[in-house]
Motif scaffolding. Structure first.
Motif, PDB file in Angstrom:
ATOM      1  N   SER A   1      21.290  21.446  -5.851  1.00  0.00           N
ATOM      2  CA  SER A   1      20.418  20.427  -6.438  1.00  0.00           C
ATOM      3  C   SER A   1      21.170  19.106  -6.531  1.00  0.00           C
TER       4      SER A   1
ATOM      5  N   TYR B   1      19.383  24.695 -10.257  1.00  0.00           N
ATOM      6  CA  TYR B   1      17.938  24.597 -10.498  1.00  0.00           C
ATOM      7  C   TYR B   1      17.484  25.448 -11.663  1.00  0.00           C
TER       8      TYR B   1
ATOM      9  N   PRO C   1      15.492  18.426  -5.322  1.00  0.00           N
ATOM     10  CA  PRO C   1      15.643  19.797  -5.815  1.00  0.00           C
ATOM     11  C   PRO C   1      16.327  20.716  -4.814  1.00  0.00           C
TER      12      PRO C   1
END
Length: 852
Positions: free
Chosen positions: A654, A685, A698
């Motif tokens: 991430s 995450y 993400p």
């Protein structure tokens, strides 16, 4: 190498000879015993290629994309193919054992060796590493999975304990190792420098019980280099081999302790049996003992490296379809990573490439007219290597190194070695010359530098030892008379001492460095493990930072498209040193923002092995994450930018917005001899989702030049008894993937499991333990390539107990809790109506399990 009769040898060998097998012979080799035809084995790094036996002046090799780039491919068949190529490269160097892959976890963006490791997610790390191991060992070369365990930071790495809950240890940090042992059979495992919960990893009995008893690992356990801290404790616990040699804690010390029964003889038998079994595995490869080191720069190797790099390159942003760029438009290239080939991180990853391709060269080869360039902003921590800027007395690129036993000023001193050095940085731990009389020796480096413009020019010197740099006979840098402690070369070297001169365009300057080896160092003894001789000589022109930004802006205004090659390099991401910040170096952020404001057709290519901050992200329409791409770096970047290849990478980590958003923000360094893993299971995450913390990009994110849809999701359960108490059940997730765009591309099917809703607190008679779990976790994935308009059904097989279990700290077992689990197929960890599908799986009955 001869066939090894392990049990027969154990009966013949004396205790002394058995102990001799348990420590290395030198930096890269184990001890052989000729009279019993027990050969010596050769080890080699490692993280992104196979160096051979030389940090300094070694044979060139294939440098692969870094670990996070390999993870970003999400392509297990490709990673197996990559492992096979690594094995072939090892054979060229007569290497029996590759010291890799690395599967430590990305707790923080600041980790100095984060670029070596595959992911923040244990499933991606474990499955990817297993594929690499299977590929490597298919060639007969043995792989070494590392570092066992929690070597997730560089700060005080060999003087700290990771304090971590049993649940986090099992679910996050041990799980990738567990998956590797489930899906492959790595020949060796390397222990970590650090300790875990009060005991150093090389002597941690709890970790050895998991490894040997629960997972039935019967391979070799070796220490990291200088990662053995005891004789009796490490041997009794389960450490088979101390590296490197000569041994510090084995050898005569261990023989003495065996004689006093501190280490029982049966334990020595167990350790030596493990070594002999490993030698037998390596013998079957046909790789000769102490064999030659050669090279294998072939078109096939280049093709794989290029394809691998493209599959790991992540298209982070592409507003208004700015990418691909046009080859016939007026183009400006900016940035510090444009004309330097940033192909790997620092430390164990440093190797001599067959060749390298800079982004500027790759981009220029695509364009119909040459691009304009200015650097825009510097990115180096240490001044760039002098070697590529110089020529030797006979006209070769680099500096000529002459080695002597006597110091400068000794009349008619004899030169014992001559080497042309292009990369003027070297750790000399494995430099051996039989003509040197002692550890104290001297070297002169000479080269001619021709100025391409009028400027003030800075020179820098970093050493373990001492050095003085002269230009045209005038002393410019003195790193000998007084010295200051620095961070380079695993913390053993000086700071970079600098000096400057004015240069004139077209004028030649004679550069000479007088170097003396490590015994001349004036630094206090800091007990660094790698305190061998070392040097780095650098130089670059000074720029006016603000003026250079304005120059970049002016060029950008006059261009049709702008490419900024930004990011980090091996100065910032290296073994032995964590970063202090996520920020790009210098004024790079300011330069990017100013250029983007001047030209709306600006794309940023970021090279880093770990996340960086992007405060300019809203102003830049297109961003490409290119990692450290190995030999083919420039070609990979150019192929993606101009559409000759469609990027298909997905983020293996991430990218947070700010460093303070990271869950390990308050706990990422050693304090009082320990690092508290206070985020528990919530790394990456898992934390950002649980805390509803927005991210820059993400986990699992990556765009394409085409579009895809998912449809027809279904899940089936397949039972197959394995003779245990719990039937082995495989869950098969099937989904149809369709390329709805106009170009060929690849998509990754990512399968996440979300746990049932938290149950009410149970009454005392109920055995299950209520725990808070992550919102969802990756459990499997598969990549598929599709032509425009093509559809394919993709299947992802996931073992049920791994899909639904958490670690029950009360029972000390995995608990597969009953309940209905959401099964989500998505193209990233972000779930959206248009890019995700969901079904459910009902685990009808709770059960517990251990092992693989």
């Amino acid at each position: 190498m001869a066939n090894i009769d392990v049990e027969g040898l154990l009966k013949k060998l004396s205790v002394s000879e058995k102990v001799d097998l348990l420590g290395g012979y030198d930096f890269w080799h184990t001890k052989g015993i000729a009279k019993y035809a027990i050969p010596s084995l050769r080890f080699s790094d490692g993280p992104n290629g196979v160096r051979g036996t030389k940090f300094f002046n070694g044979k060139p090799t294939a440098i692969f994309p870094c670990g996070t780039a390999l993870g970003a491919t999400f392509n297990l068949p490709l990673l197996r193919e990559t492992g096979e190529k690594m094995g072939e490269e090892a054979k060229l160097k007569s290497v029996h054992v590759i010291l890799g892959p690395t599967i430590n976890m990305h707790r923080s963006p600041l980790g100095g060796r984060g670029f070596e490791s595959i992911s923040e997610d244990p499933v991606l790390a474990g499955l990817a590493a297993a594929a690499l191991v299977n590929g490597i060992q298919n060639t007969g070369v043995q792989a070494t999975i590392k570092h066992f365990v929690c070597n997730d930071q560089e700060h005080r790495r060999n003087a700290m304990y990771a304090i971590v809950t049993q649940r986090a240890l099992r679910e996050i940090y041990l799980l990738p190792f567990q998956l590797v042992f489930r899906d492959s059979k790595p020949g060796a495992l390397m222990t970590a420098y650090n300790g875990v919960n009060g005991s150093y990893c090389s002597e941690n009995t709890d970790l050895y019980k998991i490894l040997r008893k629960e997972w039935d690992f019967d391979g070799l356990v070796m220490s990291d280099w200088y990662g053995t801290y005891s004789t009796t404790a490490a041997t009794n616990a389960g450490l088979d081999l101390e590296m490197p040699g000569p041994a510090r804690f084995r050898g005569e010390v261990l023989k003495f302790n065996v004689g006093n029964d501190k280490v029982p003889r049966y334990v020595v038998n167990e350790r030596s049996r493990s070594v002999l079994k490993f030698v037998k595995k390596c013998a079957s490869s046909g790789i000769p003992e102490n064999g030659p080191e050669t090279t294998g720069d072939t078109p096939e190797t280049s093709e794989l490296l290029r394809r691998l790099g493209i599959e790991g390159t992540v298209l982070l942003k592409n507003d208004n379809n700015l990418l691909p760029l046009k080859k016939d438009k007026k183009t400006v290239v900016l940035g510090p990573n444009a004309k330097i080939a940033v192909i790997h991180g620092g430390g164990s990853a440093v190797m001599e490439p067959y060749y390298n391709v800079t982004p500027f060269a790759g981009i220029s080869a695509k364009l119909t007219t040459p691009p304009e360039f200015t650097v825009g902003s510097y990115a180096h921590m240490l001044l760039p290597h002098l070697g590529p800027q110089c020529t030797t007395p006979d006209g070769k690129t680099g500096m000529l190194m002459r080695v002597y036993n006597d110091p400068p000023g000794v009349r008619d001193r004899e030169c014992v070695d001559k080497i042309v050095v292009i990369k003027t940085e070297a750790l000399l731990v494995d430099y051996v010359n039989p003509r040197l009389k002692s550890a104290l020796w001297y070297a002169d480096f000479e080269g001619t530098f021709v100025a391409d413009e009028d400027a003030k020019y800075d020179f820098g010197v970093v050493v373990v030892g001492s050095a003085k740099l002269f230009v045209d006979g005038v002393l410019v840098v003195d790193n000998a008379t007084t010295q200051r402690q620095g961070d380079s070369f695993f913390g053993a070297a000086t700071v970079e001492e600098q000096g400057s001169i004015q240069i004139k365009k077209g004028q030649s300057y004679q550069i000479k460095v007088e170097y003396a080896s490590a015994p001349t160092s004036k630094l206090p003894d800091n007990n660094s493990s790698f305190s061998s001789s070392a040097f780095r000589f650098g130089g670059t022109k000074e720029i006016d930072p603000e003026g250079e930004i304005q120059k970049a802006v002016a060029l950008a205004k006059d261009a049709e498209q702008v490419i900024i090659c930004a990011g980090l390099n091996a100065d910032w991401e290296q073994e032995g040193l964590d970063r202090d910040t996520m920020d790009l170096p210098g004024l790079m952020d300011k330069m990017i923002a100013a250029v983007a404001a001047a030209n709306p057709n600006t794309v940023v290519v970021n090279q880093s092995g770990t996340p960086v901050g992007m405060p300019w992200i809203d102003a830049v329409p297109a961003v490409v994450q290119a990692w450290y791409g190995g030999n083919e770096t420039g070609n990979i970047i150019a192929d993606v930018l101009f559409g000759d290849a469609n990027p298909s990478g997905k983020l293996s980590v991430s990218f947070p917005v700010r460093l303070s958003d990271n869950p390990a923000f308050l706990n990422f360094r050693a304090e009082g001899g320990r690092t508290l893993y206070g985020e528990d299971i919530y790394i990456g995450y898992r934390f950002y989702e649980m805390a509803h913390r927005p991210v820059l990009f993400p986990f699992g994110h990556g765009l394409s030049y085409t579009t895809f849809t998912f449809s027809d999701l279904k899940l089936t359960e397949n039972k197959a008894s394995d003779g245990g108490l719990v039937p082995r059940v495989t869950l098969t997730v099937e989904v149809t993937v369709t390329n709805t765009g106009s170009v060929e591309g690849s998509q990754v099917v990512q399968v996440y499991f979300a746990p049932p809703a938290l149950k009410p607190q149970p009454v005392a008679t109920v055995e299950t333990v209520v725990v808070v779990r992550a919102q969802k976790e990756l459990k499997g994935f598969s990549k598929v390539k599709l032509a425009p308009g093509e559809s394919k059904t993709v299947k992802v097989d996931i073992e049920r107990k791994y899909a639904v279990s958490y670690w029950d700290e009360v029972r000390g077992k995995w608990c597969a809790d009953d309940g209905v689990y959401d099964v989500i197929v998505s193209d990233s960890s972000v779930i959206s109506d248009d890019k995700s599908l969901m079904t459910q799986y009902n685990n009808a009955q709770t059960f517990w399990w251990k092992g693989l």
